[in-house]
Structure formats: C-alpha cells, structure tokens
Scaffold this motif. Structure first.
Motif, mmCIF file in Angstrom:
data_model
loop_
_atom_site.group_PDB
_atom_site.id
_atom_site.type_symbol
_atom_site.label_atom_id
_atom_site.label_comp_id
_atom_site.label_asym_id
_atom_site.label_seq_id
_atom_site.Cartn_x
_atom_site.Cartn_y
_atom_site.Cartn_z
ATOM 1 N N GLY A 1 0.792 -1.224 0.000
ATOM 2 C CA GLY A 1 0.000 0.000 0.000
ATOM 3 C C GLY A 1 0.823 1.272 0.000
ATOM 4 N N ILE A 2 2.107 1.162 -0.323
ATOM 5 C CA ILE A 2 2.972 2.344 -0.362
ATOM 6 C C ILE A 2 2.871 3.035 -1.720
ATOM 7 N N TYR A 3 2.616 2.247 -2.735
ATOM 8 C CA TYR A 3 2.625 2.723 -4.118
ATOM 9 C C TYR A 3 1.492 3.685 -4.431
ATOM 10 N N SER A 4 1.820 4.694 -5.211
ATOM 11 C CA SER A 4 0.820 5.614 -5.751
ATOM 12 C C SER A 4 1.179 5.885 -7.206
ATOM 13 N N LYS A 5 0.265 5.669 -8.114
ATOM 14 C CA LYS A 5 0.562 5.860 -9.533
ATOM 15 C C LYS A 5 0.971 7.293 -9.830
ATOM 16 N N GLU A 6 0.503 8.228 -9.020
ATOM 17 C CA GLU A 6 0.847 9.639 -9.221
ATOM 18 C C GLU A 6 2.146 10.003 -8.512
ATOM 19 N N GLY A 7 2.695 9.082 -7.756
ATOM 20 C CA GLY A 7 3.915 9.366 -7.008
ATOM 21 C C GLY A 7 5.102 9.626 -7.924
ATOM 22 N N THR A 8 6.009 10.456 -7.474
ATOM 23 C CA THR A 8 7.157 10.837 -8.302
ATOM 24 C C THR A 8 8.465 10.188 -7.848
ATOM 25 N N SER A 9 8.419 9.389 -6.805
ATOM 26 C CA SER A 9 9.648 8.749 -6.331
ATOM 27 C C SER A 9 10.118 7.715 -7.353
ATOM 28 N N ALA A 10 11.394 7.377 -7.286
ATOM 29 C CA ALA A 10 11.955 6.380 -8.202
ATOM 30 C C ALA A 10 11.248 5.039 -8.032
ATOM 31 N N LYS A 11 10.940 4.673 -6.802
ATOM 32 C CA LYS A 11 10.284 3.381 -6.554
ATOM 33 C C LYS A 11 8.887 3.350 -7.169
ATOM 34 N N ASN A 12 8.154 4.439 -7.029
ATOM 35 C CA ASN A 12 6.836 4.516 -7.659
ATOM 36 C C ASN A 12 6.936 4.355 -9.172
ATOM 37 N N LYS A 13 7.903 5.025 -9.765
ATOM 38 C CA LYS A 13 8.051 4.962 -11.222
ATOM 39 C C LYS A 13 8.438 3.564 -11.685
ATOM 40 N N ILE A 14 9.317 2.907 -10.935
ATOM 41 C CA ILE A 14 9.743 1.558 -11.307
ATOM 42 C C ILE A 14 8.564 0.592 -11.241
ATOM 43 N N VAL A 15 7.745 0.700 -10.204
ATOM 44 C CA VAL A 15 6.567 -0.171 -10.071
ATOM 45 C C VAL A 15 5.593 0.076 -11.221
ATOM 46 N N THR A 16 5.381 1.334 -11.570
ATOM 47 C CA THR A 16 4.486 1.672 -12.689
ATOM 48 C C THR A 16 5.003 1.077 -13.993
ATOM 49 N N ILE A 17 6.286 1.251 -14.258
ATOM 50 C CA ILE A 17 6.886 0.715 -15.485
ATOM 51 C C ILE A 17 6.765 -0.808 -15.528
ATOM 52 N N LEU A 18 7.071 -1.466 -14.407
ATOM 53 C CA LEU A 18 7.001 -2.934 -14.353
ATOM 54 C C LEU A 18 5.590 -3.440 -14.626
ATOM 55 N N SER A 19 4.603 -2.879 -13.939
ATOM 56 C CA SER A 19 3.225 -3.356 -14.108
ATOM 57 C C SER A 19 2.694 -3.061 -15.510
ATOM 58 N N GLU A 20 3.057 -1.899 -16.069
ATOM 59 C CA GLU A 20 2.577 -1.542 -17.408
ATOM 60 C C GLU A 20 3.266 -2.365 -18.493
ATOM 61 N N LYS A 21 4.572 -2.552 -18.369
ATOM 62 C CA LYS A 21 5.303 -3.342 -19.367
ATOM 63 C C LYS A 21 4.861 -4.801 -19.354
ATOM 64 N N MET A 22 4.632 -5.345 -18.152
ATOM 65 C CA MET A 22 4.201 -6.737 -18.042
ATOM 66 C C MET A 22 2.691 -6.879 -18.262
ATOM 67 N N GLN A 23 1.978 -5.740 -18.226
ATOM 68 C CA GLN A 23 0.511 -5.730 -18.371
ATOM 69 C C GLN A 23 -0.134 -6.632 -17.316
ATOM 70 N N LEU A 24 0.321 -6.446 -16.070
ATOM 71 C CA LEU A 24 -0.156 -7.275 -14.971
ATOM 72 C C LEU A 24 -0.530 -6.417 -13.772
ATOM 73 N N ASN A 25 -1.521 -6.894 -13.038
ATOM 74 C CA ASN A 25 -1.831 -6.338 -11.726
ATOM 75 C C ASN A 25 -0.913 -7.048 -10.731
ATOM 76 N N LEU A 26 -0.046 -6.317 -10.060
ATOM 77 C CA LEU A 26 0.962 -6.918 -9.188
ATOM 78 C C LEU A 26 0.389 -7.432 -7.870
ATOM 79 N N ALA A 27 -0.907 -7.299 -7.668
ATOM 80 C CA ALA A 27 -1.544 -7.814 -6.458
ATOM 81 C C ALA A 27 -2.563 -8.907 -6.775
ATOM 82 N N ARG A 28 -2.521 -9.425 -7.982
ATOM 83 C CA ARG A 28 -3.504 -10.434 -8.397
ATOM 84 C C ARG A 28 -2.793 -11.686 -8.914
#
Length: 235
Positions: A193-220
């Motif tokens: 629950g730390i992630y926010s799609k609007e977040g600007t931190s490096a970790k937020n961006k990496i999670v967004t890129i990973l989920s979008e590139k893999m086209q996966l929900n990382l909690a499902r």
C-alpha cells in the motif's frame, strides 16, 4: 530427450515473525544454468554503463532517483531476456499465521513456503526430467535452519523423484539473486500500500513501469510463466 539444468534463486521479503509489516513475499528467479554466466556479466555491464561499480550489490532498498535510468534498464533487460522467469508468493496477512495450531515453528513454515514456491517450477514451467539447483539467500546458520534446508531438499526430491541441489548462498555473490531482490521489492512495494501511480519517487516509477510493461496487476494471482504471482492466505 536430454534434460536441462535449471538454476533457481530464492529470497524473501519481511519474513521475520515479529516485523511490523503484515505483507510477506517469497520469490525466485530461474533460468537455465548455461545462461547464468552470460546473464551475470550482462547485468554487471549494465551497472558500469550507469557509472556503478560492477560488483556493487543491487538491492531494492537502494533504489533512488539518481540512478532511475539504471533501474528502468534493469526492468527492460528482465522483460526482454527470454531465459529469465520470475515467480512470487504473496502472503498478505502474516499476522494471521497460527503456527501452534499447525504444530510448526515460523522457520519450518518459511521453508514450506519455499517448497510451495519451487515445486511449481518443474511442474508447470520446465520439465520433471530436468535437474534443478535451488539457491536460497542465507538468513541464518542455526541448527533448525540447517535441518529445514535438508528437509526441503528431501521433500522436493521425493515429490519429483529427482535429485535436487538445495543450498544457501550469499546475495552479494549472485547477480541473479540480487535481481530477484529488486523485482520482489517492487512487487512488495505495490502490495504494502505504499505505491501511488501519481507518485514521483523512483520506486513509484519503477513499479508503474514494471506493471505496465508486463501488463499485470501486481496484487492479483495469474498463470503468467514469465511473471507468475500466487496469493497465499494464512489460516
């Protein structure tokens, strides 16, 4: 048919029983043994490309804005490399564990989770006839941990009627174990629950890129062989 030799690199996140974090993960990266040397060298060269010492240890906790391009390149490298496969088990409510009811210690349960993580790989990704080398990030060297490690080897061998290599290694000696820590960290970041799609931190961006590139929900949970997610509910 000639069997292949597969290396499996396992690690965990927030496995300690009394940690404040309720969400725990056990994860692994696997690939054919004959590809390990080449992939490890390419991962080191990727560090050098971004001005990082080739033997510096990659860890999710070190992710920062200053090396954001490096971490983005890591995600791209993982996705494009057909030999690298990731699997994770997410335990969203570790506080619900009832070790007394199941007559087990927390350490014994941890190795049961590693067993559940690994047994999927010969069953659904590779072949039962392949040889598997299972490497687990070393957490402790207690007598109980050594016993559980031997049990894991025995159970895997009995289940698949095959000989498994099962041993502890240190993460700073393995590029693939480090890569596993990095990807697992991104999945854990999303699920805690730390992630926010609007977040600007490096970790937020990496999670967004990973989920979008893999086209996966990382909690499902899914049946994706490249990036397999399983949800395990404590009882």
């Amino acid at each position: 048919m000639e069997s292949n030799e597969i290396n499996v690199y396992c690690d965990e996140s927030c496995h300690l029983e009394n940690e404040q974090e309720h969400c725990m993960l056990v994860s692994c990266i696997c690939c054919p043994k004959k590809q390990v040397s080449k992939i490890s060298d390419e991962l080191r060269k990727l560090k050098e490309k971004h001005g990082i010492w080739r033997y510096a240890e990659l860890k999710w906790t070190k992710v920062s804005k200053s090396k954001e391009e490096y971490y983005t390149d890591l995600i791209e490298y993982f996705i494009k490399n057909k030999y690298l496969l990731f699997r994770t088990i997410i335990i969203p409510h570790k506080e619900k564990l009832n070790h007394r009811g199941w007559n087990q210690t927390h350490s014994a349960w941890y190795y049961k989770m590693i067993y559940t993580l690994v047994k999927y790989i010969p069953e659904y990704i590779y072949s039962r006839s392949d040889k598997f080398n299972v490497y687990i990030d070393k957490k402790e060297n207690s007598y109980e941990a050594r016993v559980e490690l031997l049990k894991l080897k025995e159970y895997l061998g009995a289940h698949f009627q095959s000989d498994f290599v099962v041993q502890n290694i240190v993460s700073n000696q393995s590029e693939l174990l480090q890569l596993n820590d990095f990807i697992q960290g991104a999945v854990g970041y999303y699920n805690r629950g730390i992630y926010s799609k609007e977040g600007t931190s490096a970790k937020n961006k990496i999670v967004t890129i990973l989920s979008e590139k893999m086209q996966l929900n990382l909690a499902r949970k899914n049946s994706n062989k490249k990036f397999n997610i399983f949800i395990w509910e404590a009882q």
